[in-house]
Motif scaffolding. Structure first.
Motif, short mmCIF file in Angstrom:
data_model
loop_
_atom_site.label_atom_id
_atom_site.label_comp_id
_atom_site.label_asym_id
_atom_site.label_seq_id
_atom_site.Cartn_x
_atom_site.Cartn_y
_atom_site.Cartn_z
N THR A 108 40.33 29.60 47.93
CA THR A 108 39.00 29.16 48.34
C THR A 108 38.52 28.05 47.40
O THR A 108 39.16 27.77 46.38
CB THR A 108 37.97 30.32 48.30
N ALA A 109 37.37 27.47 47.74
CA ALA A 109 36.81 26.40 46.90
C ALA A 109 36.41 26.93 45.54
O ALA A 109 36.42 26.20 44.54
CB ALA A 109 35.61 25.77 47.61
N GLU A 110 36.02 28.20 45.46
CA GLU A 110 35.58 28.80 44.19
C GLU A 110 36.73 29.41 43.40
O GLU A 110 36.56 29.75 42.23
CB GLU A 110 34.54 29.88 44.44
N GLY A 111 37.87 29.59 44.01
CA GLY A 111 38.99 30.23 43.32
C GLY A 111 39.91 30.90 44.32
O GLY A 111 40.55 30.23 45.13
N TRP A 112 39.94 32.23 44.28
CA TRP A 112 40.80 33.00 45.18
C TRP A 112 40.02 34.19 45.73
O TRP A 112 39.04 34.62 45.14
CB TRP A 112 42.07 33.50 44.46
N GLU A 113 40.51 34.72 46.86
CA GLU A 113 39.81 35.81 47.52
C GLU A 113 40.82 36.84 48.02
O GLU A 113 41.81 36.50 48.69
CB GLU A 113 39.01 35.26 48.70
N LEU A 114 40.59 38.11 47.68
CA LEU A 114 41.38 39.22 48.21
C LEU A 114 40.67 39.76 49.44
O LEU A 114 39.48 40.05 49.40
CB LEU A 114 41.51 40.35 47.18
N VAL A 115 41.38 39.90 50.56
CA VAL A 115 40.78 40.41 51.78
C VAL A 115 41.57 41.62 52.28
O VAL A 115 42.79 41.70 52.12
CB VAL A 115 40.71 39.34 52.89
N ASP A 116 40.85 42.59 52.87
CA ASP A 116 41.49 43.75 53.46
C ASP A 116 40.47 44.50 54.29
O ASP A 116 39.28 44.19 54.27
CB ASP A 116 42.06 44.69 52.38
N GLU A 117 40.92 45.47 55.04
CA GLU A 117 40.02 46.30 55.86
C GLU A 117 39.70 47.57 55.08
O GLU A 117 40.37 48.58 55.21
CB GLU A 117 40.65 46.62 57.21
#
Length: 393
Positions: A108-117
């Motif tokens: 992402t523009a701010e860094g990184w993102e962890l996604v999950d349900e």
């Protein structure tokens, strides 16, 4: 005996009889035990070595996962983190939704993102976050960062639950808890409703009702029976919900607990009024029968209503779901669900509750009328229509 002094005695008798019933106590205890066992088992299963498959966009994400695995193995040799390159952010999200990967790692523009349900594993988040910070600081320093702000740029790691609603509600926990609410209302209404009906017909069959009616007004007899069983149903509900909340503190879902308070607080009055709305009708269904064998036919309409409420409640979507959340009894399931999801205005549960109160008053009046006109009838089974037309006992 005065009527206003009689019903508490009847209610106390119902509660005492039920609390001495070993089957009732064992079934309640077994339900709580199984609920805690499932939650604790999930905690223990999740307490082993870390093993996750992460979806990433490309080589940069793979490198982060590999470094995170090295950090994890430093404290646990059995830890395993693997990366699957999927090309772009949309593909990573799709894989996380379908279960192809456990988590997605997106740039992402701010860094990184962890996604999950669902809630993100705290240990995994910390490991990946450390790697992200280290890499970002190194890259910024090599690019001649001149201040701390520059060095810290791009180091933020955020997490996002793919089931989370736009206004911040936890969709995954709302769905799970909503299903639990629906099941509890269905089971409690069916179990205690049948208990009320069975109690009424047994008193008729043994002619005990004639003795009770000589000392206690029939309306007080009905009111006490309904209140006693409502108190028992509410007590059992509180025990089960309390056990579930305690069990959740041992799982990764404990971070969602603060957001559940409002939904649970609203569910209790909806449960009580929804139960009361049906309780007098259950008593009336019992009074229509003269023998236990006749209960199946007299209680069948109520059983079908409960099945319909449960099935419709968990399957309605969109606008129909919003409308259903204002329909009495059905609102017991749907309105708490919508509150948990953060999809209601402040006035919606208030209006739904007022509608349930009005419906509750109506069903109590109708149920009391049916009960008074049929409870002393012992020569065969009455139909609902004949009971309404019969003379009051």
């Amino acid at each position: 005996m005065k009527q206003n002094a009689a019903w508490p005695l009847v209610a106390a008798r119902e509660i005492q009889v039920r609390l001495r019933d070993k089957n009732f106590l064992m079934s309640t205890g077994l339900t709580i035990f199984l609920l805690l066992a499932v939650l604790l088992a999930q905690s223990f299963i999740g307490g082993g070595s870390m093993s996750y498959k992460l979806g990433v966009e490309g080589a940069e994400g793979t490198a982060i996962v590999q470094q995170a695995e090295q950090s994890a193995k430093a404290s646990d040799e059995g830890a395993s983190l693997s990366a699957t390159e999927l090309g772009d952010a949309a593909a990573v999200e799709a894989a996380a939704r379908s279960g192809e990967v456990d988590y997605g790692l997106i740039k992402t523009a701010e860094g990184w993102e962890l996604v999950d349900e669902g809630p993100t594993n705290a240990q995994l988040s910390a490991l990946v976050g450390d790697v992200v910070r280290t890499q970002a600081l190194t890259a910024n320093a090599e690019a001649a960062g001149t201040d701390v702000g520059s060095l810290m740029e791009g180091t933020a790691l955020t997490t996002r639950d793919l089931t989370e609603t736009e206004d911040g509600g936890n969709g995954f926990m709302a769905f799970i808890l909503g299903m639990v609410f629906a099941a509890l209302f269905y089971m409690s209404s069916l179990m205690f409703g049948m208990q009320i009906a069975t109690s009424v017909v047994e008193e008729k069959q043994s002619r005990l009702v004639e003795i009770l009616a000589a000392a206690v007004p029939i309306r007080s007899l009905l009111f006490g029976k309904v209140v006693g069983n409502t108190v028992l149903a509410l007590g059992q509900l509180v025990l089960i919900v309390a056990a579930g909340l305690i069990g959740l503190t041992f799982t990764d879902f404990d971070i969602a607990l603060p957001g559940l308070v409002e939904g649970i607080a609203w569910y209790i009055p909806f449960f009580v009024l929804g139960f009361l709305a049906l309780a007098c009708i259950w008593a009336a269904a019992g009074s229509l029968a003269s023998r236990n064998e006749d209960l199946q036919s007299t209680t069948m309409p109520l059983t079908m209503v409960l099945v319909l409420v449960f099935v419709v409640g968990i399957n309605l979507q969109g606008t129909w779901r919003e409308i259903g959340s204002f329909v009495p009894v059905l609102s017991t399931i749907l309105m708490p669900m919508r509150i948990l999801e953060g999809k209601t205005e402040w006035w919606e549960p208030v209006v739904a509750l007022l509608l349930v109160i009005a419906f509750c008053y109506l069903t109590i009046r109708v149920g009391a009328r049916l009960y008074q006109r049929s409870v002393m009838h012992t020569s065969g089974t009455l139909t609902w229509r004949k009971a309404l037309m019969a003379k009051e006992s």
